[in-house]
Motif scaffolding. Structure first.
Motif, PDB file in Angstrom:
ATOM      1  N   TRP A 174      54.697 -83.831 122.728  1.00  0.00           N
ATOM      2  CA  TRP A 174      55.229 -85.173 122.941  1.00  0.00           C
ATOM      3  C   TRP A 174      56.586 -85.344 122.270  1.00  0.00           C
ATOM      4  CZ3 TRP A 174      53.501 -88.790 126.205  1.00  0.00           C
ATOM      5  CH2 TRP A 174      52.215 -88.665 126.684  1.00  0.00           C
ATOM      6  N   PHE A 175      56.717 -84.820 121.068  1.00  0.00           N
ATOM      7  CA  PHE A 175      57.975 -84.948 120.336  1.00  0.00           C
ATOM      8  C   PHE A 175      59.118 -84.249 121.068  1.00  0.00           C
ATOM      9  CE2 PHE A 175      61.025 -83.374 117.190  1.00  0.00           C
ATOM     10  CZ  PHE A 175      61.435 -84.585 116.644  1.00  0.00           C
ATOM     11  N   VAL A 188      60.435 -83.972 110.477  1.00  0.00           N
ATOM     12  CA  VAL A 188      60.636 -83.577 111.880  1.00  0.00           C
ATOM     13  C   VAL A 188      60.695 -82.057 112.014  1.00  0.00           C
ATOM     14  CG1 VAL A 188      62.389 -83.594 113.711  1.00  0.00           C
ATOM     15  CG2 VAL A 188      61.688 -85.721 112.640  1.00  0.00           C
ATOM     16  N   ARG A 189      61.243 -81.390 111.015  1.00  0.00           N
ATOM     17  CA  ARG A 189      61.370 -79.934 111.103  1.00  0.00           C
ATOM     18  C   ARG A 189      60.076 -79.192 110.798  1.00  0.00           C
ATOM     19  NH1 ARG A 189      66.122 -78.332 107.436  1.00  0.00           N
ATOM     20  NH2 ARG A 189      65.513 -80.265 106.454  1.00  0.00           N
ATOM     21  N   ASP A 247      61.722 -89.110 104.350  1.00  0.00           N
ATOM     22  CA  ASP A 247      62.003 -87.677 104.490  1.00  0.00           C
ATOM     23  C   ASP A 247      61.974 -87.295 105.966  1.00  0.00           C
ATOM     24  OD1 ASP A 247      62.325 -87.179 101.776  1.00  0.00           O
ATOM     25  OD2 ASP A 247      60.161 -86.935 101.486  1.00  0.00           O
ATOM     26  N   PHE A 248      62.679 -88.080 106.766  1.00  0.00           N
ATOM     27  CA  PHE A 248      62.621 -87.940 108.211  1.00  0.00           C
ATOM     28  C   PHE A 248      63.041 -86.545 108.669  1.00  0.00           C
ATOM     29  CE2 PHE A 248      64.065 -88.528 112.569  1.00  0.00           C
ATOM     30  CZ  PHE A 248      63.017 -89.239 113.107  1.00  0.00           C
ATOM     31  N   LEU A 257      55.259 -88.692 116.848  1.00  0.00           N
ATOM     32  CA  LEU A 257      55.374 -88.901 115.404  1.00  0.00           C
ATOM     33  C   LEU A 257      54.275 -89.787 114.835  1.00  0.00           C
ATOM     34  CD1 LEU A 257      59.239 -89.372 115.176  1.00  0.00           C
ATOM     35  CD2 LEU A 257      57.909 -87.375 114.494  1.00  0.00           C
ATOM     36  N   TRP A 258      53.415 -90.343 115.674  1.00  0.00           N
ATOM     37  CA  TRP A 258      52.354 -91.241 115.216  1.00  0.00           C
ATOM     38  C   TRP A 258      51.443 -90.621 114.142  1.00  0.00           C
ATOM     39  CZ3 TRP A 258      51.918 -96.345 116.339  1.00  0.00           C
ATOM     40  CH2 TRP A 258      50.749 -96.969 115.909  1.00  0.00           C
TER      41      TRP A 258
END
Length: 176
Positions: free
Chosen positions: A88-89, A78-79, A73-74, A147-148
């Motif tokens: 960082w993102f 992300v959203r 569900d990338f 994303l970690w």
């Protein structure tokens, strides 16, 4: 002492001569049409091995990339995922965008529109390739850190698989 210096060209010619002499000792001197036969065979091999982006490995990267994108569900993560370290993102996204912009400039504007050969890219804009390299490495690190918290140890593998899917997708674009 300066007269004793043997340059790399001289050494290279000497090596080629020694190899040729050894070859003639082993195979004999009756090789009048050897070069013509060798050139013909090489040309046939090159013609039979024309490069195509439609390979099994490319198809597998595309399938893996689509599966990773879907099953993690990338896009949704992300959203809206609150665990993402947004500083960082966002820095990573900006650095990757710089890299993509430089790539777009070289491929679309320089190659397709201005017809500048790829060997002349560095002469045309010498700082762009090092900047793109640093931006990509920095972007990859920042995206991994950002994303970690979501995927932990799987984050580098997820990002690498998605990156390879994008690279394969770009290789499928027509070459103008």
């Amino acid at each position: 002492m300066a007269d004793a210096y043997i340059g790399p060209e001289t050494r290279s010619r000497a090596r080629k001569r020694i190899l040729a002499e050894h070859f003639l000792k082993v195979y004999g001197k009756d090789l009048k049409d050897f070069d013509k036969e060798g050139e013909e065979q090489l040309r046939k091999v090159e013609e039979s091995q024309k490069w195509t982006p439609y390979t099994l490995s490319n198809a597998m990267w595309m399938v893996a990339s689509i599966a990773v994108f879907y099953y993690t569900d990338f896009a949704i993560a992300v959203r809206v995922d609150p665990r993402i370290n947004r500083l960082w993102f966002n820095v990573g996204v900006v650095l990757v965008a710089v890299n993509i912009a430089i790539g777009f400039y070289f491929v679309v504007i320089c190659s397709w529109i201005r017809k500048i050969h790829t060997d002349d890219w560095e002469k045309h804009m010498p700082a762009a390739i090092p900047i793109a390299t640093v931006a990509f490495i920095g972007g990859a690190v920042c995206l991994n850190v950002g994303l970690w918290p979501v995927w932990s140890i799987l984050t580098p593998f997820i990002l690498f698989t998605l990156f390879m899917g994008v690279v394969v997708l770009i290789s499928l674009l027509p070459n103008f």
